[in-house]
Design a protein around this motif. Structure first.
Motif, PDB file in Angstrom:
ATOM      1  N   GLN A 111     -39.566  -6.530  19.209  1.00  0.00           N
ATOM      2  CA  GLN A 111     -38.927  -5.473  19.458  1.00  0.00           C
ATOM      3  C   GLN A 111     -38.156  -5.928  19.391  1.00  0.00           C
ATOM      4  O   GLN A 111     -37.140  -6.392  19.185  1.00  0.00           O
ATOM      5  CB  GLN A 111     -39.152  -5.561  21.335  1.00  0.00           C
ATOM      6  N   LEU A 112     -37.688  -4.829  18.407  1.00  0.00           N
ATOM      7  CA  LEU A 112     -36.820  -4.587  16.839  1.00  0.00           C
ATOM      8  C   LEU A 112     -35.522  -4.574  18.252  1.00  0.00           C
ATOM      9  O   LEU A 112     -35.331  -3.401  19.044  1.00  0.00           O
ATOM     10  CB  LEU A 112     -37.058  -3.048  16.674  1.00  0.00           C
ATOM     11  N   THR A 113     -33.932  -5.390  17.933  1.00  0.00           N
ATOM     12  CA  THR A 113     -32.800  -4.766  18.389  1.00  0.00           C
ATOM     13  C   THR A 113     -31.830  -4.614  16.880  1.00  0.00           C
ATOM     14  O   THR A 113     -31.284  -4.004  17.643  1.00  0.00           O
ATOM     15  CB  THR A 113     -32.926  -6.359  18.928  1.00  0.00           C
ATOM     16  N   ARG A 114     -32.337  -5.107  16.276  1.00  0.00           N
ATOM     17  CA  ARG A 114     -30.987  -5.147  14.999  1.00  0.00           C
ATOM     18  C   ARG A 114     -31.229  -5.831  13.782  1.00  0.00           C
ATOM     19  O   ARG A 114     -32.172  -6.081  13.626  1.00  0.00           O
ATOM     20  CB  ARG A 114     -30.124  -6.474  15.809  1.00  0.00           C
ATOM     21  N   ILE A 115     -31.322  -4.423  12.937  1.00  0.00           N
ATOM     22  CA  ILE A 115     -31.304  -5.066  11.536  1.00  0.00           C
ATOM     23  C   ILE A 115     -29.571  -5.159  10.806  1.00  0.00           C
ATOM     24  O   ILE A 115     -28.969  -4.359  10.999  1.00  0.00           O
ATOM     25  CB  ILE A 115     -31.727  -3.983  10.514  1.00  0.00           C
ATOM     26  N   SER A 116     -28.947  -6.130  10.202  1.00  0.00           N
ATOM     27  CA  SER A 116     -28.134  -6.523   9.050  1.00  0.00           C
ATOM     28  C   SER A 116     -28.691  -6.821   7.774  1.00  0.00           C
ATOM     29  O   SER A 116     -29.525  -6.937   7.468  1.00  0.00           O
ATOM     30  CB  SER A 116     -28.045  -7.897  10.196  1.00  0.00           C
ATOM     31  N   LEU A 117     -27.178  -5.404   6.868  1.00  0.00           N
ATOM     32  CA  LEU A 117     -27.738  -6.201   5.924  1.00  0.00           C
ATOM     33  C   LEU A 117     -26.374  -6.516   5.189  1.00  0.00           C
ATOM     34  O   LEU A 117     -25.215  -6.329   5.849  1.00  0.00           O
ATOM     35  CB  LEU A 117     -27.875  -4.742   4.728  1.00  0.00           C
ATOM     36  N   PHE A 118     -26.302  -6.990   3.887  1.00  0.00           N
ATOM     37  CA  PHE A 118     -24.986  -7.524   2.791  1.00  0.00           C
ATOM     38  C   PHE A 118     -24.341  -6.540   2.375  1.00  0.00           C
ATOM     39  O   PHE A 118     -25.645  -6.348   1.340  1.00  0.00           O
ATOM     40  CB  PHE A 118     -25.368  -8.981   2.828  1.00  0.00           C
ATOM     41  N   GLY A 119     -23.448  -5.772   2.769  1.00  0.00           N
ATOM     42  CA  GLY A 119     -23.083  -4.676   2.170  1.00  0.00           C
ATOM     43  C   GLY A 119     -21.719  -4.701   2.118  1.00  0.00           C
ATOM     44  O   GLY A 119     -20.868  -5.064   2.657  1.00  0.00           O
ATOM     45  N   GLY A 120     -21.031  -3.585   1.930  1.00  0.00           N
ATOM     46  CA  GLY A 120     -20.067  -2.991   1.603  1.00  0.00           C
ATOM     47  C   GLY A 120     -19.496  -1.937   0.382  1.00  0.00           C
ATOM     48  O   GLY A 120     -20.595  -1.016  -0.238  1.00  0.00           O
ATOM     49  N   ASP A 121     -18.230  -2.173   0.446  1.00  0.00           N
ATOM     50  CA  ASP A 121     -17.758  -0.772  -0.887  1.00  0.00           C
ATOM     51  C   ASP A 121     -17.546   0.618  -0.457  1.00  0.00           C
ATOM     52  O   ASP A 121     -17.861   1.256   0.863  1.00  0.00           O
ATOM     53  CB  ASP A 121     -17.447  -2.079  -1.925  1.00  0.00           C
ATOM     54  N   GLY A 122     -18.214   1.241  -1.837  1.00  0.00           N
ATOM     55  CA  GLY A 122     -18.613   2.789  -1.672  1.00  0.00           C
ATOM     56  C   GLY A 122     -17.444   3.549  -0.900  1.00  0.00           C
ATOM     57  O   GLY A 122     -16.146   2.808  -0.901  1.00  0.00           O
ATOM     58  N   LEU A 123     -17.274   4.771  -0.961  1.00  0.00           N
ATOM     59  CA  LEU A 123     -16.581   5.907  -0.479  1.00  0.00           C
ATOM     60  C   LEU A 123     -16.711   6.048   0.980  1.00  0.00           C
ATOM     61  O   LEU A 123     -15.410   6.949   1.119  1.00  0.00           O
ATOM     62  CB  LEU A 123     -16.708   7.056  -1.246  1.00  0.00           C
ATOM     63  N   GLY A 124     -17.499   5.750   1.158  1.00  0.00           N
ATOM     64  CA  GLY A 124     -18.077   6.245   2.871  1.00  0.00           C
ATOM     65  C   GLY A 124     -18.825   7.668   3.032  1.00  0.00           C
ATOM     66  O   GLY A 124     -18.790   8.548   1.701  1.00  0.00           O
ATOM     67  N   THR A 125     -19.168   7.528   4.227  1.00  0.00           N
ATOM     68  CA  THR A 125     -19.504   8.395   5.171  1.00  0.00           C
ATOM     69  C   THR A 125     -18.988  10.017   4.648  1.00  0.00           C
ATOM     70  O   THR A 125     -17.430   9.541   5.245  1.00  0.00           O
ATOM     71  CB  THR A 125     -20.817   7.966   5.927  1.00  0.00           C
ATOM     72  N   ALA A 126     -19.625  10.717   4.281  1.00  0.00           N
ATOM     73  CA  ALA A 126     -19.046  12.316   4.724  1.00  0.00           C
ATOM     74  C   ALA A 126     -20.294  12.866   4.570  1.00  0.00           C
ATOM     75  O   ALA A 126     -21.290  12.860   4.379  1.00  0.00           O
ATOM     76  CB  ALA A 126     -17.887  12.335   3.555  1.00  0.00           C
TER      77      ALA A 126
ATOM     78  N   PRO B 253     -34.940   4.448  22.253  1.00  0.00           N
ATOM     79  CA  PRO B 253     -36.751   4.144  21.712  1.00  0.00           C
ATOM     80  C   PRO B 253     -36.706   3.624  20.385  1.00  0.00           C
ATOM     81  O   PRO B 253     -37.476   3.656  19.753  1.00  0.00           O
ATOM     82  CB  PRO B 253     -36.746   5.404  22.369  1.00  0.00           C
ATOM     83  N   ASN B 254     -35.535   3.725  20.255  1.00  0.00           N
ATOM     84  CA  ASN B 254     -35.354   3.278  18.627  1.00  0.00           C
ATOM     85  C   ASN B 254     -35.669   1.583  18.780  1.00  0.00           C
ATOM     86  O   ASN B 254     -35.135   0.928  17.689  1.00  0.00           O
ATOM     87  CB  ASN B 254     -34.199   3.054  17.777  1.00  0.00           C
ATOM     88  N   GLN B 255     -36.213   0.446  19.906  1.00  0.00           N
ATOM     89  CA  GLN B 255     -35.789  -0.599  19.892  1.00  0.00           C
ATOM     90  C   GLN B 255     -37.293  -0.979  19.530  1.00  0.00           C
ATOM     91  O   GLN B 255     -38.313  -0.615  20.681  1.00  0.00           O
ATOM     92  CB  GLN B 255     -35.512  -0.862  21.432  1.00  0.00           C
TER      93      GLN B 255
END
Length: 208
Positions: free
Chosen positions: A69-84, A141-143
């Motif tokens: 059962q899906l609990t978490r997804i992790s990614l390696f990332g960052g920087d950028g301008l941020g969401t808007a 339900p997203n798990q």
């Protein structure tokens, strides 16, 4: 560096934690799947929706070895301008069906119904951080159940030519059972294919 920073999600169903681990040498805990063992050393390039002629999706395929059962997804990332509002980021997850290990990196894939956000995906908030882990912890339900032997595609979806965040990617093939994709076609770097975004998938026993 301070403690991990929880970020309020734009939509219910996922909790986003930033600054969980800067320049990680390994994934915490025991992922069900990880595309690279040492994210900081293996994923030295980064991509966003402004790469080359632009993209509206950054994706990584992965093959699930055991049901969970899906609990978490992790990614390696960052920087950028941020969401808007003008440069949102939405999470998507597609089941590409059962595959043999050698067939987990198709030349393209057609999106099946999105498993997240009742088919609409999950919008997230992100503020710029130094390169490190981004954790997406799913609720309710997203798990979703992840089926053994199935290949899945996890996507960041955004606005073409925008750069709200960058996802770190390897400079060579690092994971045999999946690949990195831009616009659902194999990612091209330096006119070559065969790359993987730094991704780890976590789950608990109980998938069908």
């Amino acid at each position: 560096m301070g403690p991990p920073t929880p970020v309020a999600p734009a939509e219910a169903g996922v909790a986003v934690t930033q600054n969980a681990q800067p320049r990680p040498a390994q994934w915490p805990g025991t992922p069900v799947v990880s595309t690279v063992a040492n994210p900081a050393n293996a994923a030295l390039d980064n991509l966003s929706f402004n790469h080359d002629k632009g993209a509206t999706s950054l994706g990584q395929t992965f093959r699930v070895p055991t049901a969970c059962q899906l609990t978490r997804i992790s990614l390696f990332g960052g920087d950028g301008l941020g969401t808007a509002p003008a440069q949102p980021v939405t999470l998507a997850l597609y089941d590409l069906g059962p595959t043999e290990a050698a067939a987990a990196s198709p030349s393209t894939y057609a999106p099946s119904p999105n498993l997240l956000g009742a088919g609409k995906g999950l919008k997230i908030n992100y503020t710029p951080q130094a390169a490190g882990l981004l954790n997406f912890d799913f609720t309710g339900p997203n798990q979703v159940p992840l089926l053994a032997g199935h290949t899945y595609a996890f996507e960041l979806q955004g606005v073409e030519k925008s750069a709200p965040l960058f996802w770190r990617v390897s400079r060579q093939e690092a994971y045999a059972d999946g690949s990195a994709y831009l616009n659902r076609a194999p990612a091209m770097l330096n006119d070559k294919r065969g790359y993987d975004f730094a991704l780890a998938v976590y789950g608990r026993a109980g998938g069908n």
